[in-house]
Scaffold this motif. Structure first.
Motif, short mmCIF file in Angstrom:
data_model
loop_
_atom_site.label_atom_id
_atom_site.label_comp_id
_atom_site.label_asym_id
_atom_site.label_seq_id
_atom_site.Cartn_x
_atom_site.Cartn_y
_atom_site.Cartn_z
N THR A 54 2.63 6.51 -2.47
CA THR A 54 3.72 7.21 -2.76
C THR A 54 4.21 7.12 -4.26
O THR A 54 5.01 8.15 -4.66
N ARG A 55 3.87 5.88 -4.86
CA ARG A 55 4.11 5.55 -6.46
C ARG A 55 5.87 5.86 -6.45
O ARG A 55 6.29 6.19 -7.54
N ASN A 56 6.59 5.31 -5.40
CA ASN A 56 7.92 5.48 -5.59
C ASN A 56 8.41 4.17 -4.50
O ASN A 56 8.79 4.32 -3.53
N PRO A 57 8.79 3.02 -5.26
CA PRO A 57 9.39 1.81 -4.45
C PRO A 57 10.35 2.04 -3.86
O PRO A 57 10.87 1.36 -2.93
N ASP A 58 11.47 2.97 -4.50
CA ASP A 58 12.62 3.34 -3.89
C ASP A 58 12.47 3.79 -2.35
O ASP A 58 13.49 3.81 -1.56
N GLY A 59 11.39 4.89 -2.16
CA GLY A 59 11.24 5.47 -0.88
C GLY A 59 11.14 4.47 0.27
O GLY A 59 12.20 4.27 1.06
N ILE A 60 10.23 3.57 0.17
CA ILE A 60 10.13 2.68 1.32
C ILE A 60 11.21 1.36 1.29
O ILE A 60 11.86 0.93 2.17
N ASN A 114 12.16 -7.49 -2.22
CA ASN A 114 12.11 -7.54 -3.23
C ASN A 114 10.55 -8.04 -3.38
O ASN A 114 10.19 -8.27 -4.60
N ALA A 115 9.64 -7.98 -2.58
CA ALA A 115 8.14 -8.31 -2.68
C ALA A 115 7.76 -6.66 -3.22
O ALA A 115 6.83 -6.64 -3.91
N ILE A 116 8.57 -5.83 -2.80
CA ILE A 116 8.05 -4.38 -3.03
C ILE A 116 8.15 -4.34 -4.67
O ILE A 116 7.25 -3.76 -5.35
N GLN A 117 9.45 -4.79 -5.23
CA GLN A 117 9.68 -4.65 -6.59
C GLN A 117 10.80 -5.63 -6.75
O GLN A 117 11.94 -5.45 -6.31
N PRO A 118 10.72 -6.63 -7.74
CA PRO A 118 11.79 -7.66 -7.76
C PRO A 118 12.84 -7.08 -8.39
O PRO A 118 12.78 -6.04 -9.34
N GLY A 119 13.97 -7.42 -7.94
CA GLY A 119 15.23 -6.81 -8.27
C GLY A 119 15.65 -5.58 -7.29
O GLY A 119 16.94 -5.15 -7.64
N LEU A 120 14.74 -5.17 -6.52
CA LEU A 120 15.17 -3.76 -6.04
C LEU A 120 16.18 -3.88 -5.10
O LEU A 120 17.08 -3.04 -4.80
N MET A 121 16.42 -5.10 -4.19
CA MET A 121 17.40 -5.33 -3.32
C MET A 121 18.83 -5.00 -4.18
O MET A 121 19.87 -4.70 -3.65
N GLY A 154 14.36 1.93 0.15
CA GLY A 154 15.65 2.42 0.92
C GLY A 154 15.63 2.60 2.29
O GLY A 154 16.59 2.26 3.12
N ALA A 155 14.40 2.78 2.69
CA ALA A 155 14.20 2.93 4.34
C ALA A 155 14.43 1.51 5.08
O ALA A 155 15.19 1.21 6.02
N LEU A 156 13.89 0.46 4.25
CA LEU A 156 14.28 -0.82 4.74
C LEU A 156 15.48 -1.35 4.54
O LEU A 156 16.08 -1.87 5.51
N PHE A 157 16.11 -0.95 3.49
CA PHE A 157 17.44 -1.13 3.30
C PHE A 157 18.21 -0.59 4.34
O PHE A 157 19.29 -1.18 4.87
N SER A 217 0.70 -1.15 -0.04
CA SER A 217 0.09 0.11 -0.21
C SER A 217 0.81 1.27 -0.03
O SER A 217 0.51 2.23 -0.77
N SER A 218 2.11 1.15 0.67
CA SER A 218 2.88 2.36 0.87
C SER A 218 3.48 2.77 -0.68
O SER A 218 3.28 4.05 -1.29
N VAL A 219 3.88 1.84 -1.39
CA VAL A 219 4.15 2.05 -2.75
C VAL A 219 2.85 2.65 -3.59
O VAL A 219 3.12 3.52 -4.25
N GLN A 220 1.70 2.25 -3.46
CA GLN A 220 0.74 2.46 -4.13
C GLN A 220 0.35 4.07 -3.98
O GLN A 220 0.28 4.77 -4.67
#
Length: 578
Positions: free
Chosen positions: A271-277, A328-335, A279-282, A266-269
């Motif tokens: 903010t429309r920015n998967p890098d935001g959440i 990776n659930a937020i966006q495959p390959g993001l990690m 990056g926070a998790l990273f 829902s956070s990605v939906q």
């Protein structure tokens, strides 16, 4: 796939709560039976060795079972009452302090701006903000019984170590918990586990008592059997209680992991920015999310953005999926992208060191490197053609077919509308909304801004002569012109911004405000749609039952048919010019 509406998500949360309560009731039944088995073994000689099922229905069995159920219910009730103060009580329990709405701290202002933008964009009340000053880990949670009474608690590490887009991702995650009705579920989990824990605590007390008594020299032979029986009973209750807590936490963790995965998506939906959440998790993976300064970290674990407590059997009892799995659930390959970005940053840092520069730490250089990237992405998003025109759908309330779908949902148009609206608010006007006096005068200004000066004066004479609740011309002179200049679109957003200040009124003051607003509404012997909405809003959010969830009273429309007929006839009359 269409995103479920706010009201559908609330209904789904209620169903999840019912299922959870069923699971815990099953756990209570099993714990009760286990304690009854211990009672049966202890009293077996006194009951002539009768079978267990007969003993269970005897006076001994019924008393034992009733005592266990009463103890569990008492433990849950005590914790429930302790948390009855709502989200603010939970915030104070962990040592958080409220953030001054007019704070001058740049990090706190960044947090408040993000929260206000998302609240206005989604159409829910601005939650009261708290900060845990001594927590360096990156974490946050929301608490409360209803969306209108929610509070949001953020650690100092979160607001200082995260970029704006990363913090927005975390806030979007927490807003999802508000939208999805997870807050009451989380408080119930704390209370139910406290009840089950009561059995283990009593067992520990009996065990300590038996050792203490066994250390005495007087009448040791005479009491040795009783002391041994007491110790064995204590051991049995201790084991049963903590095994029950273990399985209770298994249930809690399973439910929590599901809700956390939904909140990440829902956070990605929002903010429309998967890098935001992402990056926070990273950064949590690089650093920490543990709450080290409160003794309630275990209780709060399932409520937080990241794991709040270190625990054994983390693969079973963790309230959140592993960090890498979440990313990776937020966006495959993001990690992989985040790791590559960190390696590139470290390489750049080594080159700077070789050329005589100061080398920052890996985490800090990662933060500084990604800050520019995220800011650029955010700016691109906000200046895109899709958001260039301020959301006519947001401003046009006549579009009724999508109204229920927009409530509790953050759209690009809604967010752009919120950002631009906040930018248009004069600083003096916005500052007044954060004070109790200014928030009260706003309610009066909303009802009189369309009147002539003479009419305003006549209406305001109806208000009592009171230091706080009488009309204050100097404040009204700053509020009314802004309302007139910006137009009707600012009315409810301004009221949402004022809600944290209005919630600081005590119950008598709240009742007085609602009474005065109704006086102004009734001054001309007619009620407009806005006046009805305003009085309903204040009653819902500031009334005596404001922090309680509204129960479902009717399962069929037939029992409220007369009220529906009146409502539909009113809508038909209001919607036609003839």
């Amino acid at each position: 796939m269409a995103h479920p509406g706010f009201f559908q998500r609330q209904a789904s949360a209620r169903r999840n709560t019912s299922f959870l309560v069923l699971l815990f009731l099953t756990a209570v039944v099993l714990i009760t039976l286990a304690v009854c088995v211990v009672g049966y073994l202890v009293t077996r000689s006194e009951t002539s060795g009768q079978p267990f099922h007969y003993w269970l229905l005897s006076s001994h069995g019924l008393i034992t079972a009733s005592a266990v159920v009463i103890l569990i219910c008492m433990g849950s009730l005590i914790r429930w009452v302790d948390l009855a103060g709502g989200g603010s009580r939970v915030a104070k329990m962990v040592g958080a302090r409220p953030i001054d709405p007019d704070t001058r701290d740049s990090h706190e202002r960044k947090l408040r701006n993000i929260v206000e933008e998302m609240a206005i964009a989604s159409g829910v009340s601005v939650p009261e903000l708290y900060i845990m000053d001594n927590e360096t880990g990156i974490n946050a949670f929301v608490a409360g019984y209803t969306p209108g009474s929610a509070v949001m608690v953020v650690t100092h590490g979160a607001i200082t170590q995260l970029t704006r887009d990363e913090l927005q991702g975390v806030i979007g995650h927490e807003f999802s918990h508000i939208f999805n009705g997870d807050m009451r579920l989380n408080v119930r989990l704390i209370a139910l586990l406290a009840g089950i824990l009561m059995i283990g605590q009593i067992g520990g007390f009996l065990l300590r008592s038996s050792f203490y008594s066994g250390g005495r020299t007087t009448a040791r032979n005479r009491d040795s059997r009783a002391q041994m029986a007491l110790g064995l009973l204590g051991v049995a209750l201790f084991v049963i209680g903590y095994v029950g807590v273990f399985f209770g936490r298994l249930i809690q963790a399973a439910v929590s992991r599901q809700r956390e995965t939904l909140a990440d998506a829902s956070s990605v939906q929002f903010t429309r920015n998967p890098d935001g959440i992402g990056g926070a998790l990273f950064k949590i993976g690089l650093r920490s999310s543990y709450l080290d300064t409160t003794g309630h970290a275990n209780d709060m674990n399932h409520m937080c953005f990241g794991e709040a407590a270190r625990m054994k059997f983390s693969s079973l009892l963790a309230s959140h999926p592993p960090i890498e799995q979440r990313i990776n659930a937020i966006q495959p390959g993001l990690m992989a992208r985040l790791k590559s970005r960190l390696r590139d940053t470290e390489s750049g840092a080594r080159l700077r060191t070789a050329s005589g520069g100061n080398r920052p730490s890996a985490a800090s250089s990662f933060a500084s490197d990604t800050a520019d990237l995220y800011t650029t992405a955010s700016d691109r998003r906000r200046t895109s053609p899709a958001g260039s025109a301020i959301a006519a759908p947001v401003l046009e309330m006549a579009s009724a077919q999508t109204l229920s779908e927009r409530v509790g949902t953050i759209s690009p148009e809604g967010e752009d509308f919120a950002i631009k609206l906040l930018q248009r608010l004069p600083s003096t006007f916005r500052g007044l909304l954060y004070t109790r006096a200014g928030a009260i005068q706003l309610c009066y200004a909303l009802l009189t801004s369309d009147l002539t000066q003479k009419q305003q004066a006549e209406c305001l004479k109806l208000l009592p002569n009171h230091s706080l609740f009488s009309a204050q011309p100097d404040l009204l002179a700053k509020l009314i012109p802004a309302l007139q200049n910006i137009g009707e679109a600012v009315r409810f957003p301004a009221l949402e911004l004022a809600m944290p200040a209005l919630r600081k009124l005590d119950p008598d003051e709240r009742a007085e405000l609602i009474k005065n607003v109704r006086k102004l509404v009734g001054a001309d012997n007619r009620v407009t749609l806005f006046e009805l909405a305003l009085t309903s809003f204040l009653s819902r959010h500031l009334g005596a039952d404001a922090e309680r969830a509204t129960p479902v009273r009717y399962r069929s429309y037939k029992s409220v048919m007369p009220a529906l007929q009146r409502l539909l006839s009113l809508l038909a009359r209001a919607g036609s010019g003839d």
